[in-house]
Design an enzyme around this catalytic site. Structure first.
Site, PDB file in Angstrom:
ATOM      1  N   SER A   1       1.222   3.420  -2.433  1.00 14.62           N
ATOM      2  CA  SER A   1       0.886   4.356  -3.505  1.00 14.62           C
ATOM      3  C   SER A   1       0.333   5.691  -3.040  1.00 14.62           C
ATOM      4  CB  SER A   1      -0.114   3.693  -4.463  1.00 14.62           C
ATOM      5  OG  SER A   1      -1.275   3.285  -3.760  1.00 14.62           O
TER       6      SER A   1
ATOM      7  N   TYR B   1     -12.190  -2.982  12.134  1.00 16.48           N
ATOM      8  CA  TYR B   1     -10.865  -2.352  11.993  1.00 16.48           C
ATOM      9  C   TYR B   1     -10.042  -2.552  13.262  1.00 16.48           C
ATOM     10  CZ  TYR B   1      -7.499   1.420  10.974  1.00 16.48           C
ATOM     11  OH  TYR B   1      -6.358   2.154  10.744  1.00 16.48           O
TER      12      TYR B   1
ATOM     13  N   LYS C   1      -6.478  -4.572  13.723  1.00 18.84           N
ATOM     14  CA  LYS C   1      -5.250  -3.890  14.174  1.00 18.84           C
ATOM     15  C   LYS C   1      -4.751  -4.480  15.490  1.00 18.84           C
ATOM     16  CE  LYS C   1      -4.793  -1.030  10.738  1.00 18.84           C
ATOM     17  NZ  LYS C   1      -3.621  -1.126   9.841  1.00 18.84           N
TER      18      LYS C   1
ATOM     19  N   ALA D   1     -10.355  -4.860  15.558  1.00 26.56           N
ATOM     20  CA  ALA D   1      -9.985  -6.279  15.704  1.00 26.56           C
ATOM     21  C   ALA D   1      -8.807  -6.611  14.790  1.00 26.56           C
ATOM     22  CB  ALA D   1     -11.179  -7.168  15.383  1.00 26.56           C
TER      23      ALA D   1
ATOM     24  N   SER E   1      -2.568   0.502  14.654  1.00 22.49           N
ATOM     25  CA  SER E   1      -3.278   1.768  14.900  1.00 22.49           C
ATOM     26  C   SER E   1      -3.557   1.921  16.381  1.00 22.49           C
ATOM     27  CB  SER E   1      -4.615   1.772  14.140  1.00 22.49           C
ATOM     28  OG  SER E   1      -5.442   2.820  14.602  1.00 22.49           O
TER      29      SER E   1
ATOM     30  N   GLY F   1       0.828  -1.215   0.000  1.00 23.92           N
ATOM     31  CA  GLY F   1       0.000   0.000   0.000  1.00 23.92           C
ATOM     32  C   GLY F   1       0.858   1.258   0.000  1.00 23.92           C
TER      33      GLY F   1
HETATM   34  P1  NDP Z   1      -4.859   5.213   2.432  1.00 21.30           P
HETATM   35  O1  NDP Z   1      -6.285   4.793   2.271  1.00 21.30           O
HETATM   36  O2  NDP Z   1      -4.483   6.613   2.113  1.00 21.30           O
HETATM   37  O3  NDP Z   1      -3.921   4.217   1.557  1.00 21.30           O
HETATM   38  C1  NDP Z   1      -4.120   2.826   1.618  1.00 21.30           C
HETATM   39  C2  NDP Z   1      -3.114   2.131   0.729  1.00 21.30           C
HETATM   40  O4  NDP Z   1      -3.337   0.718   0.853  1.00 21.30           O
HETATM   41  C3  NDP Z   1      -3.236   2.463  -0.737  1.00 21.30           C
HETATM   42  O5  NDP Z   1      -1.930   2.527  -1.285  1.00 21.30           O
HETATM   43  C4  NDP Z   1      -3.972   1.265  -1.326  1.00 21.30           C
HETATM   44  O6  NDP Z   1      -3.638   1.019  -2.683  1.00 21.30           O
HETATM   45  C5  NDP Z   1      -3.426   0.146  -0.460  1.00 21.30           C
HETATM   46  N1  NDP Z   1      -4.255  -1.054  -0.406  1.00 21.30           N
HETATM   47  C6  NDP Z   1      -5.549  -1.174  -0.015  1.00 21.30           C
HETATM   48  N2  NDP Z   1      -5.964  -2.461  -0.134  1.00 21.30           N
HETATM   49  C7  NDP Z   1      -4.894  -3.175  -0.594  1.00 21.30           C
HETATM   50  C8  NDP Z   1      -4.660  -4.526  -0.909  1.00 21.30           C
HETATM   51  N3  NDP Z   1      -5.628  -5.463  -0.785  1.00 21.30           N
HETATM   52  N4  NDP Z   1      -3.438  -4.894  -1.373  1.00 21.30           N
HETATM   53  C9  NDP Z   1      -2.436  -3.983  -1.513  1.00 21.30           C
HETATM   54  N5  NDP Z   1      -2.598  -2.674  -1.238  1.00 21.30           N
HETATM   55  C10 NDP Z   1      -3.803  -2.268  -0.788  1.00 21.30           C
HETATM   56  O7  NDP Z   1      -4.463   4.825   3.933  1.00 21.30           O
HETATM   57  P2  NDP Z   1      -3.491   5.546   4.998  1.00 21.30           P
HETATM   58  O8  NDP Z   1      -2.252   5.998   4.320  1.00 21.30           O
HETATM   59  O9  NDP Z   1      -4.258   6.506   5.798  1.00 21.30           O
HETATM   60  O10 NDP Z   1      -3.180   4.313   5.975  1.00 21.30           O
HETATM   61  C11 NDP Z   1      -2.059   3.466   5.788  1.00 21.30           C
HETATM   62  C12 NDP Z   1      -2.015   2.465   6.937  1.00 21.30           C
HETATM   63  O11 NDP Z   1      -1.928   3.185   8.177  1.00 21.30           O
HETATM   64  C13 NDP Z   1      -3.262   1.593   7.043  1.00 21.30           C
HETATM   65  O12 NDP Z   1      -2.898   0.297   7.458  1.00 21.30           O
HETATM   66  C14 NDP Z   1      -4.085   2.281   8.123  1.00 21.30           C
HETATM   67  O13 NDP Z   1      -4.943   1.390   8.777  1.00 21.30           O
HETATM   68  C15 NDP Z   1      -2.961   2.762   9.049  1.00 21.30           C
HETATM   69  N6  NDP Z   1      -3.351   3.861   9.905  1.00 21.30           N
HETATM   70  C16 NDP Z   1      -3.794   5.050   9.391  1.00 21.30           C
HETATM   71  C17 NDP Z   1      -4.150   6.087  10.229  1.00 21.30           C
HETATM   72  C18 NDP Z   1      -4.628   7.407   9.727  1.00 21.30           C
HETATM   73  O14 NDP Z   1      -5.009   8.236  10.560  1.00 21.30           O
HETATM   74  N7  NDP Z   1      -4.606   7.671   8.423  1.00 21.30           N
HETATM   75  C19 NDP Z   1      -4.084   5.932  11.689  1.00 21.30           C
HETATM   76  C20 NDP Z   1      -3.604   4.651  12.124  1.00 21.30           C
HETATM   77  C21 NDP Z   1      -3.247   3.671  11.253  1.00 21.30           C
HETATM   78  P3  NDP Z   1      -4.754   1.094  -3.879  1.00 21.30           P
HETATM   79  O15 NDP Z   1      -5.272   2.500  -3.885  1.00 21.30           O
HETATM   80  O16 NDP Z   1      -4.014   0.747  -5.110  1.00 21.30           O
HETATM   81  O17 NDP Z   1      -5.823   0.121  -3.494  1.00 21.30           O
END
Ligand code: NDP
Length: 248
Positions: free
Chosen positions: A15, A156, A160, A158, A143, A13
């Protein structure tokens, strides 16, 4: 010499949001970064272009980590086309929020399969090669919600919380071969995932955050860089909060 010079890092993820910041940070530390994405190739390519413009090295690699086949193919492609993976950052994650009485099985499963299953599948696929090499670093992005819970996010939270159990167990399993496994628990970080927060929820979060601001993706990325470096060589099985004090 930069601290991660030439090491291959796979960021799931990568991107956008936090993952993109991690890719940029690890590349600036000298790593050769595999920027994984599931659907959005152009976003992943834009991250790679930015890394290259800054003098780093990055490659976009498609792969859906929510399935065993997708994760194994991703790990195989990076090892085959780029090189032995020294650093794995399990960052891919999704939310499908609802109160439990309305939460569908589909939304339960897709969140567990992506957030927890994704890390399990990539770690399993990489464990054999990493064990053979007797070196490696894994960082799982969990998280604050996995530690404290949150109404409307049972699926979510569960996933994390499960990721924390996976991190600690794997640290015990792989530590004897020199492989470190840690987790980072971000608080609220300004990304697309949190963009839709209602004003009231945002104010409540800011009120509970001693540092008085939402986090930036770079705040998380710098902590990942530290945990991946040799400076963190005696740290494993830890959950590092990057939350401005929200969890105190
Ligand atoms: P975004 O939604 O901005 O980005 C999510 C990324 O995950 C994208 O690159 C997406 O790629 C990729 N992705 C989703 N599903 C899949 C899959 N099945 N296989 C491979 N890639 C996948 O999320 P954030 O940057 O906000 O979050 C990143 C991480 O941090 C997550 O695990 C989130 O739970 C965690 N987090 C975020 C917080 C926040 O406040 N933002 C707080 C705490 C934790 P594509 O678009 O190509 O699907």
């Amino acid at each position: 010499m930069p601290e991660l010079d030439g090491r291959v890092a796979l960021v799931t993820g990568g991107s956008r949001g936090i993952g993109a910041a991690i890719c940029t940070e690890l590349a600036s530390a000298g790593a050769e970064v595999a920027v994984n994405y599931a659907r959005d190739a152009s976003a992943a390519n834009a991250v790679c272009d930015a890394v290259r413009e800054a003098g780093g090295s990055a490659h976009a690699v498609q792969g859906d980590v929510s399935t065993a086949e997708g994760a194994a193919a991703l790990v195989g492609a990076v090892e085959g086309d780029i090189g032995p993976i020294a650093i794995l950052v399990n960052n891919a994650g999704i939310t499908r929020d609802d109160l439990i009485m309305r939460l569908s099985e589909e939304d339960w499963r897709s969140v567990i399969d992506t957030n927890l299953g994704g890390a399990f599948f990539t770690c399993r696929a990489l464990s054999r090669p990493m064990l053979k090499r007797r070196t490696g670093v894994i960082v799982n992005i969990t998280s604050i919600v996995g530690v404290h819970g949150n109404a409307g996010q049972t699926n979510y939270a569960a996933s994390k919380a499960g990721l924390i159990g996976l991190t600690k167990s794997l640290a015990k399993e792989l530590g004897g071969r020199g492989i470190r496994v840690n987790a980072i628990a971000p608080g609220y970080i300004a990304t697309e995932l949190t963009h839709a927060l209602p004003d009231q929820a945002r104010e409540a979060i800011l009120g509970g955050t001693p540092l008085g601001r939402l986090g930036e993706p770079a705040d998380v990325a710098r902590a990942v860089r530290f945990l991946c470096s040799d400076a963190a060589g005696f740290i494993t099985g830890d959950v590092l909060a990057v939350d401005g004090g929200l969890g105190i």
